[in-house]
Design an enzyme around this catalytic site. Structure first.
Site, PDB file in Angstrom:
ATOM      1  N   ARG A  26       2.208  44.883 104.932  1.00 17.09           N
ATOM      2  CA  ARG A  26       1.642  43.519 104.838  1.00 17.09           C
ATOM      3  C   ARG A  26       0.590  43.431 103.739  1.00 17.09           C
ATOM      4  NH1 ARG A  26       2.243  40.636 110.609  1.00 17.09           N
ATOM      5  NH2 ARG A  26       4.512  40.563 110.439  1.00 17.09           N
ATOM      6  N   PHE A  74      11.637  68.502 107.199  1.00 18.45           N
ATOM      7  CA  PHE A  74      12.618  68.720 106.134  1.00 18.45           C
ATOM      8  C   PHE A  74      12.193  69.927 105.295  1.00 18.45           C
ATOM      9  CE2 PHE A  74      14.507  66.942 101.995  1.00 18.45           C
ATOM     10  CZ  PHE A  74      15.814  67.277 102.342  1.00 18.45           C
ATOM     11  N   ASP A 104      -0.539  67.550 107.833  1.00 19.87           N
ATOM     12  CA  ASP A 104      -0.765  68.409 106.664  1.00 19.87           C
ATOM     13  C   ASP A 104       0.531  68.895 106.010  1.00 19.87           C
ATOM     14  OD1 ASP A 104      -0.288  69.943 108.868  1.00 19.87           O
ATOM     15  OD2 ASP A 104      -1.855  71.420 108.461  1.00 19.87           O
ATOM     16  N   ASP A 128      -2.449  66.092 116.299  1.00 24.20           N
ATOM     17  CA  ASP A 128      -3.197  67.359 116.277  1.00 24.20           C
ATOM     18  C   ASP A 128      -4.639  67.226 115.767  1.00 24.20           C
ATOM     19  OD1 ASP A 128      -0.844  68.543 117.124  1.00 24.20           O
ATOM     20  OD2 ASP A 128      -0.222  69.110 115.106  1.00 24.20           O
ATOM     21  N   GLU A 223      -1.564  75.114 122.929  1.00 18.20           N
ATOM     22  CA  GLU A 223      -0.279  75.800 122.741  1.00 18.20           C
ATOM     23  C   GLU A 223      -0.445  76.965 121.755  1.00 18.20           C
ATOM     24  OE1 GLU A 223       2.543  73.127 120.884  1.00 18.20           O
ATOM     25  OE2 GLU A 223       1.220  72.729 119.205  1.00 18.20           O
TER      26      GLU A 223
END
Ligand code: F6P
Length: 320
Positions: A26, A74, A104, A128, A223
């Site tokens: 926008r 990717f 990052d 994160d 984790e």
């Protein structure tokens, strides 16, 4: 000639990405740019999933979780030939500027593209909260609230069963989600990369909590801290007097409608990104520093991670 600006989301999705897409598109249209949306992150550039959009493209998305542009990891983008191909595809559309909304890893892809002549602006979005150049990433606040709600519920059932709940939260080697949610929920123990009691200390602490006749124990673990969390659970059952269960909150932390705070942050950073393009500033990442909008060279921001947590660690120490 009309300046052509594209936007994509990349990496793990984060609540508030849609609000950022909306703000970018926008405000970009308002500034007189032709705006393009790229689907499925950097892979979408290679696969030509690129469309010119108008302001209705982003109607009714400010309150939606996920990302309407989809996202992808990717790894092929580490190959400079793939990056060069992406730059060529963007040039084919006449796109000179690319706004990358992500964490990052996405910034590293963006930096690689900038070396092939595409002008980049990075907007930090990941649950994160591990992106340099900003004290808060889009999505962190929503994930924090999701965890807080889950831990409050686990507190109820842990009390009923005299149980220790070991609650694993995300963070990808950054402890912010664990440290902030642990503080918000007043848990008994936090285990994170920045706050890492030994296994002996963990057992001792839980034993003492049990001796003090607590009805439950709540432990938040980031984790990737233990090779086998199950082994720790077994030790807790054998040595502390508590029953123990592991609760992995998983990708629930990435979903849901963004909080007001994440929506506002996304709006501010999105508009700021377009303002920078209008000023001829590029190859930077935007962020909040001391509550104010700031930008840093993408080359600097991709170097290392981690904000200063000393003050929060002090709070955690005093309240345990
Ligand atoms: O970066 C966001 C994040 O949710 C991390 O907290 C987590 O380690 C990772 O993504 C999981 O990624 P994926 O969903 O691709 O397995």
């Amino acid at each position: 000639m009309t300046v052509k600006v594209a936007v994509l989301t990349s990496g793990g999705d984060a609540p508030g990405m849609n609000a950022a897409i909306r703000a970018v598109i926008r405000s970009g249209l308002l500034a007189g740019y032709e705006m393009f949306a790229i689907f499925e992150g950097f892979r979408g550039i290679i696969e030509n999933k690129i469309v010119s959009v108008d302001r209705t493209f982003v109607s009714e998305i400010i309150m939606r979780g996920g990302t309407i542009l989809k996202t992808a990891r990717f790894p092929e983008f580490r190959d400079s030939k793939v990056v060069e191909k992406a730059a060529e595809n963007l040039r084919f559309y006449g796109i000179t500027h690319l706004i990358v909304i992500g964490g990052d890893g996405s910034y590293r892809g963006a930096y690689a593209l900038s070396k092939h002549g595409i002008k980049i602006i990075g907007i930090p979005a990941t649950i994160d909260n591990d992106v340099m150049g900003t004290e808060q990433t889009i999505g962190f606040d929503t994930a924090l609230n999701t965890i807080t709600e889950a831990v409050d519920k686990l507190r109820d059932t842990s009390s009923s069963h005299h149980r220790c709940s070991i609650i694993e939260v995300m963070g990808n080697r950054c402890g912010d989600l664990a440290l902030y949610s642990g503080t918000a929920c007043g848990v008994d123990l936090i285990i994170s990369p920045e706050y890492r009691p030994s296994e002996e200390e963990i057992i001792e602490t839980l034993k003492n909590i049990n001796l003090n006749r607590a009805r439950h124990a709540l432990v938040i673990v980031s984790e990737k801290q233990f090779e086998d969390l199950e082994k720790l659970r077994e030790r807790i059952v054998e040595e502390t007097g508590f029953d123990a269960k592991i609760e992995v909150l998983g990708r629930i932390q990435r979903g849901g409608s963004p909080t007001a705070s994440d929506r506002v942050l996304a709006g501010r950073l999105g508009v700021y990104a377009i303002d920078l393009i209008a000023k001829g500033i590029d190859n930077v990442c935007v962020g909040l520093v001391d509550g104010r909008l700031r930008h840093h060279a993408i080359a600097e921001v991709t170097k290392s991670t981690n904000p200063n947590l000393d003050e929060l660690l002090n709070v955690i120490d005093k309240l345990k």
